[in-house]
Write a protein that holds these residues in place. Structure first.
Motif, PDB file in Angstrom:
ATOM      1  N   THR A  89      52.039  58.609  50.279  1.00  0.00           N
ATOM      2  CA  THR A  89      53.439  58.220  50.114  1.00  0.00           C
ATOM      3  C   THR A  89      54.259  58.602  51.347  1.00  0.00           C
ATOM      4  O   THR A  89      54.951  57.764  51.936  1.00  0.00           O
ATOM      5  N   VAL A 131      57.804  57.818  42.944  1.00  0.00           N
ATOM      6  CA  VAL A 131      56.369  57.720  42.643  1.00  0.00           C
ATOM      7  C   VAL A 131      56.235  57.824  41.123  1.00  0.00           C
ATOM      8  O   VAL A 131      56.769  58.766  40.543  1.00  0.00           O
ATOM      9  N   ASP A 157      56.289  53.454  44.336  1.00  0.00           N
ATOM     10  CA  ASP A 157      54.882  53.803  44.550  1.00  0.00           C
ATOM     11  C   ASP A 157      54.234  53.776  43.167  1.00  0.00           C
ATOM     12  O   ASP A 157      54.338  54.736  42.395  1.00  0.00           O
ATOM     13  N   GLN A 160      49.628  54.831  40.688  1.00  0.00           N
ATOM     14  CA  GLN A 160      49.021  55.463  39.518  1.00  0.00           C
ATOM     15  C   GLN A 160      49.534  54.845  38.218  1.00  0.00           C
ATOM     16  O   GLN A 160      49.320  55.413  37.150  1.00  0.00           O
ATOM     17  N   TYR A 183      42.225  51.802  44.587  1.00  0.00           N
ATOM     18  CA  TYR A 183      41.187  52.794  44.879  1.00  0.00           C
ATOM     19  C   TYR A 183      40.312  52.914  43.615  1.00  0.00           C
ATOM     20  O   TYR A 183      40.836  52.832  42.499  1.00  0.00           O
TER      21      TYR A 183
HETATM   22  C1  LIG Z   1      46.131  56.563  45.538  1.00  0.00           C
HETATM   23  C2  LIG Z   1      47.553  56.710  45.922  1.00  0.00           C
HETATM   24  C3  LIG Z   1      48.089  56.105  47.067  1.00  0.00           C
HETATM   25  C4  LIG Z   1      47.240  55.470  48.145  1.00  0.00           C
HETATM   26  O1  LIG Z   1      46.389  54.524  47.779  1.00  0.00           O
HETATM   27  P1  LIG Z   1      45.074  54.183  48.664  1.00  0.00           P
HETATM   28  O2  LIG Z   1      44.654  52.871  48.097  1.00  0.00           O
HETATM   29  O3  LIG Z   1      44.109  55.268  48.452  1.00  0.00           O
HETATM   30  O4  LIG Z   1      45.514  54.061  50.087  1.00  0.00           O
HETATM   31  C5  LIG Z   1      49.444  56.175  47.274  1.00  0.00           C
HETATM   32  N1  LIG Z   1      50.252  56.845  46.442  1.00  0.00           N
HETATM   33  C6  LIG Z   1      49.785  57.474  45.353  1.00  0.00           C
HETATM   34  C7  LIG Z   1      50.732  58.191  44.447  1.00  0.00           C
HETATM   35  C8  LIG Z   1      48.416  57.445  45.055  1.00  0.00           C
HETATM   36  O5  LIG Z   1      47.952  58.088  43.981  1.00  0.00           O
END
Ligand SMILES: *Cc1c(COP(=O)(O)O)cnc(C)c1O
Length: 365
Positions: A89, A131, A157, A160, A183
């Protein structure tokens, strides 16, 4: 009993045939980058978010960086975000040349505290990145009010929080633009890196698509310099298969959270709270305890895989030492970093496993 933290293999075994044939189809069509599988997934995911546009990119970190760039954020600007998140982030903010401004978290939601957010706004502030941590939407009503008052952009963001909701609105549509990660361990996970940007603003979506593809709209017509961050056809095809199950998997996560809540009732374990108006999608089920480190060590000794998200709040990472923060700048995040444990959480987790984890945890305490 041995309890894993997540079990991606178990999920795969339930959809193996569909996954394999979707991968074969992409190879048969040699649609490796961009193309119809990516387009199809983008349409499906936009629909899932109740949003107009979706732009597939390489990963969630790139999604944040590209969204910030598309909003014109860069050197000389400030962007506010939560002290307790994954480094991606804040990293994305710094990557644009802007300055990261961390804000402590709210004690109930674990998300960015909004009660004195005004205090962090300067003439240079351009945007807020809430987030939706652990799958629970941030306090978007307050954030939207503040953003409107000060003319700031909101970049969600949502890495999750696929499918989470706040006052009936779906994550992805609660700000100007939203970023998702696929991911593998996320609620919707690819079989490699992948991410996406979601927005209702057609111009912004177009700008993101260009930035993600070397600043071009068509081959060799580059309007500006961008980056290379595109979604693979194979990942898009896998994600399209998995997206069909996401609602069902999310409901399972929510049921699992309710089992945890039940088994941990009347114990000293502090349970996560789904705030009024929110649909929490439980990417993680995070509890708080005293004497955390010993409890974690003992759980692991008993073959229960647990995590800590995150053991060091962002402002106190070596990477941000230059900001010169003290624990007292982030009292809630600092305290929680010492107390939190992420218990096993995934859709295929079974009730007996949850009961067992809770019994062991209470026994250890
Ligand atoms: C996993 C995650 C990201 C980044 O994602 P990637 O695909 O690993 O680059 C960004 N912000 C949060 C809160 C995350 O959990």
């Amino acid at each position: 009993m041995k309890i894993p933290f997540v079990d991606l293999k178990k999920q795969y075994s339930l959809i193996e045939n569909e996954i394999i044939s979707s991968i074969k189809a992409v190879i048969n069509d040699t649609a490796f980058i961009g193309g119809k599988y990516v387009q199809n997934f983008e349409q499906q995911f936009a629909k899932f978010c109740h949003a107009e546009h979706c732009v597939g990119v390489g990963n969630g970190t790139d999604a944040l960086f590209i969204a910030l760039k598309a909003l014109g954020i860069g050197s000389g600007d400030e962007v506010i975000t939560a002290a307790n998140s994954f480094i991606a982030t804040s990293e994305a903010i710094t990557m644009t040349g802007a300055k990261v401004v961390f804000v402590d978290c709210d004690p109930n939601s674990y998300n960015i505290a909004t009660d004195n957010l005004d205090k962090f706004i300067t003439k240079k502030t351009k945007a807020i990145i809430p987030v939706h941590l652990y799958g629970q939407p941030a306090n978007m009503v307050d954030i939207q009010k503040i953003a409107k008052k000060y003319g700031l952009y909101i970049i969600e963001d949502a890495a999750q929080a696929h499918g989470a909701e706040h006052n009936g609105g779906r994550v992805g549509t609660l700000g100007d633009i939203a970023c998702f990660s696929f991911y593998p361990g996320k609620n919707l996970g690819a079989y490699g890196d992948a991410g996406t940007i979601v927005t209702n603003d057609a111009e912004l979506a177009k700008k993101c698509r260009m930035i993600a593809n070397h600043g071009r709209t068509e081959k060799y017509n580059h309007q500006f310099e961008g980056v290379n961050s595109r979604l693979d056809g194979i990942q898009a095809a896998i994600l399209t298969v998995k997206l069909k199950y996401l609602e069902q998997w999310t409901e399972k996560r929510r049921t699992n959270a309710s089992f945890y809540n039940r088994y941990l009732q009347r114990t000293s374990v502090d349970r996560p709270e789904e705030l009024a108006g929110n649909r929490h999608v439980y990417h993680l089920y995070v509890v708080r305890v005293t004497d955390r480190d010993n409890i974690v060590a003992e759980l692991r000794k008993r073959d229960i895989a647990v995590g800590i998200h995150y053991p060091i709040s962002l402002p106190f990472l070596e990477a941000y030492r230059y900001l010169g923060h003290k624990n007292s700048d982030f009292p809630v995040a600092s305290q929680y970093a010492e107390e939190i444990i992420s218990l096993p959480m995934f859709s295929e987790l079974e009730q007996e496993q949850i009961e067992y984890v809770c019994k062991q945890l209470v026994d250890i305490i």
